[in-house]
Design a protein around this motif. Sequence first.
Motif, PDB file in Angstrom:
ATOM      1  N   ASN A   5       0.749  -1.129   0.002  1.00  0.00           N
ATOM      2  CA  ASN A   5       0.004   0.086   0.016  1.00  0.00           C
ATOM      3  C   ASN A   5       0.645   1.151   0.016  1.00  0.00           C
ATOM      4  O   ASN A   5       0.568   2.138  -0.585  1.00  0.00           O
ATOM      5  CB  ASN A   5      -1.059  -0.017   1.226  1.00  0.00           C
ATOM      6  N   ARG A   6       1.805   1.234   0.866  1.00  0.00           N
ATOM      7  CA  ARG A   6       2.818   2.484   0.842  1.00  0.00           C
ATOM      8  C   ARG A   6       3.313   2.742  -0.337  1.00  0.00           C
ATOM      9  O   ARG A   6       3.177   4.166  -0.630  1.00  0.00           O
ATOM     10  CB  ARG A   6       3.707   2.238   2.110  1.00  0.00           C
ATOM     11  N   THR A   7       4.072   1.981  -1.114  1.00  0.00           N
ATOM     12  CA  THR A   7       4.723   2.110  -2.246  1.00  0.00           C
ATOM     13  C   THR A   7       4.074   2.361  -3.754  1.00  0.00           C
ATOM     14  O   THR A   7       4.535   2.867  -4.254  1.00  0.00           O
ATOM     15  CB  THR A   7       6.031   1.028  -2.499  1.00  0.00           C
ATOM     16  N   GLY A   8       2.815   1.547  -3.567  1.00  0.00           N
ATOM     17  CA  GLY A   8       2.003   1.508  -4.811  1.00  0.00           C
ATOM     18  C   GLY A   8       2.393   0.358  -5.561  1.00  0.00           C
ATOM     19  O   GLY A   8       1.738   0.211  -6.524  1.00  0.00           O
ATOM     20  N   ILE A   9       3.089  -0.399  -5.165  1.00  0.00           N
ATOM     21  CA  ILE A   9       3.467  -1.637  -5.653  1.00  0.00           C
ATOM     22  C   ILE A   9       2.235  -2.734  -5.955  1.00  0.00           C
ATOM     23  O   ILE A   9       2.122  -3.151  -7.000  1.00  0.00           O
ATOM     24  CB  ILE A   9       4.589  -2.433  -5.290  1.00  0.00           C
ATOM     25  N   ALA A  10       1.484  -2.799  -4.817  1.00  0.00           N
ATOM     26  CA  ALA A  10      -0.060  -3.588  -5.051  1.00  0.00           C
ATOM     27  C   ALA A  10      -0.818  -3.174  -3.859  1.00  0.00           C
ATOM     28  O   ALA A  10      -1.074  -3.852  -2.907  1.00  0.00           O
ATOM     29  CB  ALA A  10       0.585  -5.053  -4.854  1.00  0.00           C
ATOM     30  N   PRO A  11      -1.553  -2.143  -3.940  1.00  0.00           N
ATOM     31  CA  PRO A  11      -2.394  -1.572  -3.037  1.00  0.00           C
ATOM     32  C   PRO A  11      -3.606  -2.430  -2.983  1.00  0.00           C
ATOM     33  O   PRO A  11      -3.878  -2.870  -3.831  1.00  0.00           O
ATOM     34  CB  PRO A  11      -2.781  -0.196  -3.717  1.00  0.00           C
ATOM     35  N   GLY A  12      -3.817  -2.508  -1.588  1.00  0.00           N
ATOM     36  CA  GLY A  12      -5.429  -3.521  -1.508  1.00  0.00           C
ATOM     37  C   GLY A  12      -5.861  -3.275   0.036  1.00  0.00           C
ATOM     38  O   GLY A  12      -4.874  -2.903   0.816  1.00  0.00           O
ATOM     39  N   ALA A  13      -6.907  -3.454   0.286  1.00  0.00           N
ATOM     40  CA  ALA A  13      -7.650  -3.290   1.492  1.00  0.00           C
ATOM     41  C   ALA A  13      -7.718  -4.330   2.358  1.00  0.00           C
ATOM     42  O   ALA A  13      -7.711  -4.186   3.643  1.00  0.00           O
ATOM     43  CB  ALA A  13      -9.108  -2.828   1.106  1.00  0.00           C
ATOM     44  N   THR A  14      -6.982  -5.596   2.001  1.00  0.00           N
ATOM     45  CA  THR A  14      -7.071  -6.783   2.841  1.00  0.00           C
ATOM     46  C   THR A  14      -5.847  -7.504   2.320  1.00  0.00           C
ATOM     47  O   THR A  14      -5.185  -7.271   1.335  1.00  0.00           O
ATOM     48  CB  THR A  14      -8.254  -7.762   2.534  1.00  0.00           C
ATOM     49  N   VAL A  15      -5.344  -8.394   3.266  1.00  0.00           N
ATOM     50  CA  VAL A  15      -4.075  -9.144   3.258  1.00  0.00           C
ATOM     51  C   VAL A  15      -4.277 -10.042   1.805  1.00  0.00           C
ATOM     52  O   VAL A  15      -3.433 -10.163   0.915  1.00  0.00           O
ATOM     53  CB  VAL A  15      -3.933 -10.229   4.207  1.00  0.00           C
ATOM     54  N   ARG A  16      -5.419 -10.697   1.434  1.00  0.00           N
ATOM     55  CA  ARG A  16      -5.638 -11.676   0.418  1.00  0.00           C
ATOM     56  C   ARG A  16      -5.756 -10.630  -0.861  1.00  0.00           C
ATOM     57  O   ARG A  16      -5.171 -10.900  -2.061  1.00  0.00           O
ATOM     58  CB  ARG A  16      -6.895 -11.967   0.549  1.00  0.00           C
ATOM     59  N   ALA A  17      -6.271  -9.252  -0.790  1.00  0.00           N
ATOM     60  CA  ALA A  17      -6.182  -8.460  -2.000  1.00  0.00           C
ATOM     61  C   ALA A  17      -4.872  -8.052  -2.361  1.00  0.00           C
ATOM     62  O   ALA A  17      -4.464  -8.092  -3.471  1.00  0.00           O
ATOM     63  CB  ALA A  17      -7.014  -7.243  -1.695  1.00  0.00           C
ATOM     64  N   VAL A  18      -4.005  -7.807  -1.495  1.00  0.00           N
ATOM     65  CA  VAL A  18      -2.430  -7.400  -1.590  1.00  0.00           C
ATOM     66  C   VAL A  18      -1.754  -8.485  -2.236  1.00  0.00           C
ATOM     67  O   VAL A  18      -1.171  -8.471  -3.334  1.00  0.00           O
ATOM     68  CB  VAL A  18      -1.889  -6.887  -0.318  1.00  0.00           C
ATOM     69  N   GLU A  19      -2.101  -9.847  -1.679  1.00  0.00           N
ATOM     70  CA  GLU A  19      -1.408 -10.921  -2.139  1.00  0.00           C
ATOM     71  C   GLU A  19      -1.685 -11.088  -3.726  1.00  0.00           C
ATOM     72  O   GLU A  19      -1.107 -11.414  -4.539  1.00  0.00           O
ATOM     73  CB  GLU A  19      -1.728 -12.114  -1.361  1.00  0.00           C
ATOM     74  N   ASP A  20      -3.206 -11.135  -4.072  1.00  0.00           N
ATOM     75  CA  ASP A  20      -3.456 -11.389  -5.340  1.00  0.00           C
ATOM     76  C   ASP A  20      -3.086 -10.456  -6.285  1.00  0.00           C
ATOM     77  O   ASP A  20      -2.636 -10.869  -7.615  1.00  0.00           O
ATOM     78  CB  ASP A  20      -5.005 -11.223  -5.382  1.00  0.00           C
ATOM     79  N   ALA A  21      -2.992  -9.186  -5.871  1.00  0.00           N
ATOM     80  CA  ALA A  21      -2.160  -8.161  -6.525  1.00  0.00           C
ATOM     81  C   ALA A  21      -1.015  -8.187  -6.942  1.00  0.00           C
ATOM     82  O   ALA A  21      -0.315  -7.990  -8.277  1.00  0.00           O
ATOM     83  CB  ALA A  21      -2.526  -6.634  -6.125  1.00  0.00           C
TER      84      ALA A  21
END
Length: 237
Positions: A164-180
């Motif tokens: 989220n901080r860097t913009g590499i893979a923003p997401g509201a949940t852990v799974r959303a970040v993983e998938d991104a």
Amino acid sequence: MLKSAAPAKPRQPRRTRPMTLAQVRSFLEALARANPAPKSELDYVDPYTLLVAVALSAQATDASVNKATATLFKEAPTPAAMVALGVDGVARHIRTIGLWQGKAKNVVELSRRLIAEHGGTVPRDREKLEALPGVGRKTANVVLNVAFGESTMAVDTHIFRLGNRTGIAPGATVRAVEDALVKRIPADMLRDAHHLLILHGRYVCKARVPECWRCVAATWCNYPAKSPPPASKPPKQ
């Protein structure tokens, strides 16, 4: 009578815009140049000891887990030895780490299940791993990545923050970040990216104050509030 002015609303921090795919690759290439052989900081000797170490690492530092497993694995390096050691025996080694009571029970039970259901070996299968006591998706991802060389992405607090901080893979949940991350990171970089991001979050892109001034990948990071170097203290007179 004049009305008092309404209190000013606090300024909301600007959200980091997502990196482009080209930025993602360049960001990770910069981390890889600085750390060409990233690896887990947990001590282990085989898939079984890795599984136990990762299960113990929830809400605990790798250093504290390594201190506990240094004696635990000497006494119980196999599932059979761990079952024979029992819950009280395991607890004796891991009392210094968080949630040790539940973890002691889980380690003994997952060891028993490995013997009963998998011939004492750690399965190379996500569903079977997650069926073991104390093993969630993150733990399974670490084992599949580290022990079996699969390109999985285990999202811990560090990687969630970086996504989220860097913009590499923003997401509201852990799974959303993983998938991104799995979708946006080049396939040839995904396995190493797991450790590159964890270590970067642990030692540079820290939770309270990211040390942007010494980040080797800052050029490609979209964080809008990069931290300046700390002010140097004046010399003592």
